[in-house]
Design a protein around this motif. Structure first.
Motif, PDB file in Angstrom:
ATOM      1  N   GLN A 112       9.274   7.691  -2.710  1.00  0.00           N
ATOM      2  CA  GLN A 112       8.638   7.143  -3.908  1.00  0.00           C
ATOM      3  C   GLN A 112       9.337   7.667  -5.159  1.00  0.00           C
ATOM      4  N   ASP A 145      -5.473   8.761  -2.158  1.00  0.00           N
ATOM      5  CA  ASP A 145      -5.523   8.127  -3.476  1.00  0.00           C
ATOM      6  C   ASP A 145      -4.290   8.498  -4.299  1.00  0.00           C
ATOM      7  N   PHE A 156      -0.938   6.864  -2.007  1.00  0.00           N
ATOM      8  CA  PHE A 156      -0.917   5.391  -2.001  1.00  0.00           C
ATOM      9  C   PHE A 156      -2.240   4.905  -2.583  1.00  0.00           C
ATOM     10  N   SER A 157      -2.270   4.677  -3.877  1.00  0.00           N
ATOM     11  CA  SER A 157      -3.525   4.307  -4.536  1.00  0.00           C
ATOM     12  C   SER A 157      -4.085   2.981  -4.038  1.00  0.00           C
ATOM     13  N   ASP A 158      -3.227   2.163  -3.403  1.00  0.00           N
ATOM     14  CA  ASP A 158      -3.674   0.857  -2.909  1.00  0.00           C
ATOM     15  C   ASP A 158      -3.966   0.874  -1.410  1.00  0.00           C
ATOM     16  N   TRP A 159      -4.246   2.056  -0.852  1.00  0.00           N
ATOM     17  CA  TRP A 159      -4.413   2.153   0.599  1.00  0.00           C
ATOM     18  C   TRP A 159      -5.552   1.287   1.129  1.00  0.00           C
ATOM     19  N   ARG A 160      -6.561   1.057   0.315  1.00  0.00           N
ATOM     20  CA  ARG A 160      -7.684   0.219   0.774  1.00  0.00           C
ATOM     21  C   ARG A 160      -7.253  -1.229   0.988  1.00  0.00           C
ATOM     22  N   GLU A 161      -6.284  -1.676   0.193  1.00  0.00           N
ATOM     23  CA  GLU A 161      -5.828  -3.066   0.285  1.00  0.00           C
ATOM     24  C   GLU A 161      -4.680  -3.251   1.289  1.00  0.00           C
ATOM     25  N   THR A 162      -4.065  -2.166   1.715  1.00  0.00           N
ATOM     26  CA  THR A 162      -2.862  -2.289   2.541  1.00  0.00           C
ATOM     27  C   THR A 162      -3.087  -1.872   3.986  1.00  0.00           C
ATOM     28  N   GLN A 198       4.563   3.058   6.396  1.00  0.00           N
ATOM     29  CA  GLN A 198       4.831   3.123   4.953  1.00  0.00           C
ATOM     30  C   GLN A 198       6.150   3.837   4.682  1.00  0.00           C
TER      31      GLN A 198
END
Length: 549
Positions: A28, A64, A67-73, A127
């Motif tokens: 990242q 969080d 990967f702040s978008d872990w809920r969507e991915t 990931q």
């Protein structure tokens, strides 16, 4: 021998939570700064997640950050904790439900998830590969390589196809050297290279000895009508009495499954104690048995846990590399959680290494600035506030130690003006066999309780039998001449997989090692009272193959 080699910026040993978090964060940073980095992860298990075993209730704040978008991915966090129940088991039949008001606040799990850490690692590996990390499962790091100045140069992948006699077989394939500017060791609890590095660089100088537990876990499928997704149960007390301590857990996961386990502190004194059989007894307590009634056991495993916390944490940097996660001992025992802390330590390592590489710092340096970053993080604050948890239980027992921890955590927020320490290594706590009565464990019933070999079968453990034994004895005479004589050779009992036996051959006692049964828990390396056993990696791909532990 001249070996092939590959060069990377960073080599990471172990595809557990800390190693994969290190890899992801490195890439990242590289993408954000438009720098090229080559990062490689080697994993001794046959696939990512194959050797991962944890309870586990997971605290998602670290995800969080990563990967702040872990809920969507599609991260495999599905079951939110709904409520906690904590019991003191007074005897084999009696128990007391502890009011929440009297439970240390670190034991509350609002906002957390019941997960498979193995499946989390599989997702993290996806990931990492998407970010450009190279991951090599089935390859065991067998040795640390050093530069002439003593700094770490990289690792050697163990040879494949070597016979039990040490000679190459037809399938022989020499191991490859992986060289790196920096090498991150994230092997998990009691990693055999990490253990050597701590000794090599005297990283534990002045620290309290590391302390350990052995954690057992089974997954059961239970009838739908008694399944309560999100329910978390923790217990203390029975069956661990007479010089033994620890605690149990039962979590209702998804798909009508529950996970049940017992953690036994490896400072126990009774040489006749069998941790495996204590776990089997634990399941017969009414608090646990009612949850498993009518269910079917799906899988089994066991793993050592480093639980010394901040007091036992070694210096985590050395010339050419870093120790992270449970290889160093970052588990927060007051929460019975190590995944989020392991991942955070890996992220700090990544940020430290990336900063050095971007600044043009030569490889092989001691990145001791890691310590400053660590001490400025929430990870350090968490471990500091929990530093007394384990020593209090060791010194005062379950009841008084629990009361101390309640006061420390709930009244003082972990800042009680005293630091307790336990200076005696776990192996040195073993009493001689005459000090305790032999324990008569009941025979398994095949419904709630089981034997070791059928349990090992459920762990999907496999080793190529014609290979050098990976359980090394410093002195082959000690098991019979010392351990059997003084302690009734406790390896027969502390191993959760039936690896060690004492048999009689031609009228003489013989110590037998069934290395093919080994589930890589490392308990023998820790608890042997003579410190005569060293666990090293077998051929890559060997060991358990846990599906979703």
């Amino acid at each position: 021998m001249e070996r092939e080699s590959m060069e990377f910026d960073v080599v990471i040993v172990g595809a557990g939570p800390s190693g994969l978090a290190t890899a992801c964060r490195l890439m990242q940073i590289a993408q954000n700064t438009e720098k090229e980095l080559t990062v490689c992860v080697v994993e001794k298990g046959s696939e990512v997640g194959a050797h991962i075993l944890s309870g586990a209730v997971f605290e998602p704040k670290v995800l969080d950050e990563l990967f702040s978008d872990w809920r969507e991915t599609g991260a495999p966090l599905k079951t939110t904790v709904t409520h906690d129940e904590i019991y003191l088991l007074n005897s084999e039949q009696n128990s007391r439900l502890m009011p929440n008001a009297f439970v240390p606040k670190t034991m509350h799990n609002e906002g957390n998830y019941i997960i498979s850490v193995g499946n989390l690692c599989r997702w993290l590996a996806e990931q990492a590969e998407g970010l450009g990390v190279e991951i090599f499962p089935g390859f065991a790091a067998s040795e640390t390589l050093y530069h002439e100045d003593g700094s770490v140069k990289g690792i050697l992948i163990g040879d494949m196809g070597v016979g039990e006699n040490g000679e190459p077989k037809d399938s022989y394939m020499p191991g490859m050297e992986l060289h790196a500017k920096y090498t991150v060791f994230s092997e998990g609890c009691r990693g055999h290279l990490g253990k050597e590095l701590i000794q090599q660089f005297n990283l534990d100088n002045g620290k309290t000895p590391q302390h350990y537990g052995i954690g057992f876990k089974e997954i059961w499928t239970i009838p739908a009508e008694q399944h309560q997704a999100g329910k978390v149960v923790h217990t203390g007390g029975w069956p661990l009495t007479e010089g033994a301590s620890g605690g149990g857990f039962l979590y209702h996961a998804d798909d009508n499954q529950v996970v049940v386990g017992l953690i036994i502190d490896l400072n126990y004194q009774n040489p006749h104690l069998s941790p495996f059989d204590e776990f089997q007894r634990y399941k017969t307590h009414p608090v646990i048995a009612k949850e498993l009634a009518g269910g079917e056991r799906v899988t089994y495993g066991a793993r050592a846990i480093a639980k010394g916390g901040l007091n036992s944490l070694p210096k985590m940097s050395f010339p050419g590399g870093l120790l992270v996660g449970c290889d160093a001992g970052t588990l927060n025992f007051s929460k019975i959680k190590g995944t989020h802390t392991a991942m955070k330590s890996g992220m700090i390592a990544a940020e430290t290494i990336a900063e050095a590489l971007m600044a043009g710092v030569e490889g092989g340096k001691d990145l001791d600035c890691f310590q400053t970053k660590f001490e400025q993080s929430w990870l350090y604050q968490e471990l500091y506030s929990s530093r007394n948890f384990g020593p209090a239980l060791h010194k005062f027992g379950t009841l008084l130690g629990g009361a101390f921890n309640y006061i420390d955590q709930n009244w003082f927020g972990g800042k009680f003006p005293i630091t307790l320490r336990d200076e005696t290594p776990d192996y040195a706590q073993m009493a001689e066999k005459s000090a305790y009565k032999v324990i008569d464990y009941p025979k398994p019933d095949g419904k709630l309780t089981f034997d070791k070999l059928s349990s090992v079968y459920l762990s999907n453990t496999y080793h190529e039998e014609d290979q050098p034994c990976h359980l090394k004895l410093t002195d082959v005479t000690i098991p019979i001449s010392v351990n059997l004589e003084k302690y009734d050779e406790p390896a027969q009992r502390y191993c959760p997989a039936g690896v060690y036996e004492v048999v009689e051959e031609a009228g003489e006692k013989t110590f037998v090692i069934n290395g093919q049964n080994c589930i890589h828990c490392k308990t023998c390396d820790i608890k042997d009272p003579s410190q005569n056993i060293t666990w090293v990696t077998p051929e890559g791909g060997g060991g358990p193959n846990y599906p979703n532990m």
